[in-house]
Design an enzyme around this catalytic site. Structure first.
Site, PDB file in Angstrom:
ATOM      1  N   GLY A  17      -0.224  -5.067  10.245  1.00 13.42           N
ATOM      2  CA  GLY A  17       1.025  -4.777   9.556  1.00 13.42           C
ATOM      3  C   GLY A  17       1.199  -3.282   9.423  1.00 13.42           C
ATOM      4  O   GLY A  17       0.248  -2.547   9.158  1.00 13.42           O
TER       5      GLY A  17
ATOM      6  N   LYS B  32       0.829  -1.205   0.000  1.00 13.35           N
ATOM      7  CA  LYS B  32       0.000   0.000   0.000  1.00 13.35           C
ATOM      8  C   LYS B  32       0.865   1.258   0.000  1.00 13.35           C
ATOM      9  O   LYS B  32       0.583   2.218  -0.722  1.00 13.35           O
ATOM     10  CB  LYS B  32      -0.940  -0.011   1.202  1.00 13.35           C
ATOM     11  CG  LYS B  32      -2.038  -1.052   1.114  1.00 13.35           C
ATOM     12  CD  LYS B  32      -2.886  -1.084   2.376  1.00 13.35           C
ATOM     13  CE  LYS B  32      -3.985  -2.130   2.294  1.00 13.35           C
ATOM     14  NZ  LYS B  32      -4.828  -2.150   3.524  1.00 13.35           N
TER      15      LYS B  32
ATOM     16  N   SER C  45      -0.710   0.439   6.214  1.00 12.71           N
ATOM     17  CA  SER C  45      -1.149  -0.442   7.287  1.00 12.71           C
ATOM     18  C   SER C  45      -2.189  -1.414   6.758  1.00 12.71           C
ATOM     19  O   SER C  45      -2.963  -1.086   5.859  1.00 12.71           O
ATOM     20  CB  SER C  45      -1.732   0.385   8.441  1.00 12.71           C
ATOM     21  OG  SER C  45      -2.022  -0.431   9.550  1.00 12.71           O
ATOM     22  N   ASP C  46      -2.180  -2.609   7.344  1.00 15.06           N
ATOM     23  CA  ASP C  46      -3.181  -3.603   6.982  1.00 15.06           C
ATOM     24  C   ASP C  46      -3.447  -4.464   8.206  1.00 15.06           C
ATOM     25  O   ASP C  46      -2.555  -4.677   9.034  1.00 15.06           O
ATOM     26  CB  ASP C  46      -2.702  -4.474   5.821  1.00 15.06           C
ATOM     27  CG  ASP C  46      -3.827  -5.324   5.251  1.00 15.06           C
ATOM     28  OD1 ASP C  46      -4.675  -4.764   4.525  1.00 15.06           O
ATOM     29  OD2 ASP C  46      -3.875  -6.533   5.543  1.00 15.06           O
ATOM     30  N   GLN C  47      -4.668  -4.953   8.336  1.00 16.27           N
ATOM     31  CA  GLN C  47      -5.031  -5.711   9.521  1.00 16.27           C
ATOM     32  C   GLN C  47      -5.905  -6.905   9.161  1.00 16.27           C
ATOM     33  O   GLN C  47      -6.748  -6.829   8.270  1.00 16.27           O
ATOM     34  CB  GLN C  47      -5.794  -4.820  10.503  1.00 16.27           C
ATOM     35  CG  GLN C  47      -6.152  -5.506  11.820  1.00 16.27           C
ATOM     36  CD  GLN C  47      -6.985  -4.618  12.711  1.00 16.27           C
ATOM     37  OE1 GLN C  47      -8.143  -4.338  12.403  1.00 16.27           O
ATOM     38  NE2 GLN C  47      -6.407  -4.155  13.799  1.00 16.27           N
TER      39      GLN C  47
END
Length: 200
Positions: free
Chosen positions: A111, A58, A74-76
């Site tokens: 992340g 991203k 960010s990633d979740q």
């Protein structure tokens, strides 16, 4: 890199209103940009590897149009029994997710990537956070979903709202991680990149 007062554009590679509200707490000027990234997991990819890869992807996607910026990606994901619980998208799926989580522990992995597009330097990490759910009746699940409608949230709840009533206890080092942007872990990454929320 030594912290500097020279302003560098800060960009959050997300259009999530939840992540935006979290980043606003640091008092830094920033803008947001929507990353164009395929979020499907690779075959055999672990949840931790997935969120780390997507956070960086991203940030890199946004860097293409912003080569002079400092970019946060960010990633979740939410995990139960080694399976990923995605955003439910609808009422029926949200009921199923919360019934499955009732009385159990759900692991959230977030992340985080800070990319200095000027140098190409990246810093990445994965922050865990565990949510221990109360035993939830179908009536309480229905009542919660009717009031908050968290269909765009992984795990089918909003911890910053009424979702807190679903929990027995929380376990983790960075409470902001549960909402999708671990601020405690983000601050030293920004400082390493030369941007200090508290000043020099």
């Amino acid at each position: 890199m030594t912290p500097t007062s020279t302003p560098v554009p800060l960009i959050l590679a997300s259009t999530s209103p939840y992540r935006r509200a979290l980043l606003e707490r640091l008092g830094l000027p920033f803008s947001t940009a929507a990353p164009d990234v395929d979020e499907r997991p690779h075959p055999g990819e672990s949840p931790a590897d997935l969120v780390r890869r997507l956070a960086e992807a991203k940030a890199r996607a946004v860097a293409v149009k912003h080569p002079d910026a400092l970019i946060i990606g960010s990633d979740q994901v939410a995990c139960l029994d080694d399976a990923i619980l995605g955003k439910p998208g609808d009422h029926h799926t949200a009921i199923a997710q919360l019934e499955r989580a009732s009385g159990r522990c759900v692991l959230f992995l977030t992340g985080l990537c800070v990319l200095d597009a000027r140098s190409g330097q990246t810093q990445t990490l994965v922050e865990p956070f565990r949510v221990h759910f109360r035993v939830l009746s179908r009536a309480r699940i229905e009542g919660y979903l009717e009031r908050e409608r968290p269909y765009d949230c992984a795990g089918s709840f909003k911890s910053e709202g009424l979702g807190i009533a679903l929990f027995e206890r929380l376990e983790g080092d960075d409470p902001a991680a549960l909402i999708g942007l671990p601020l405690i872990r983000l601050i030293p990454l920004l400082e390493t990149a030369g941007l200090c929320p508290l000043g020099s």
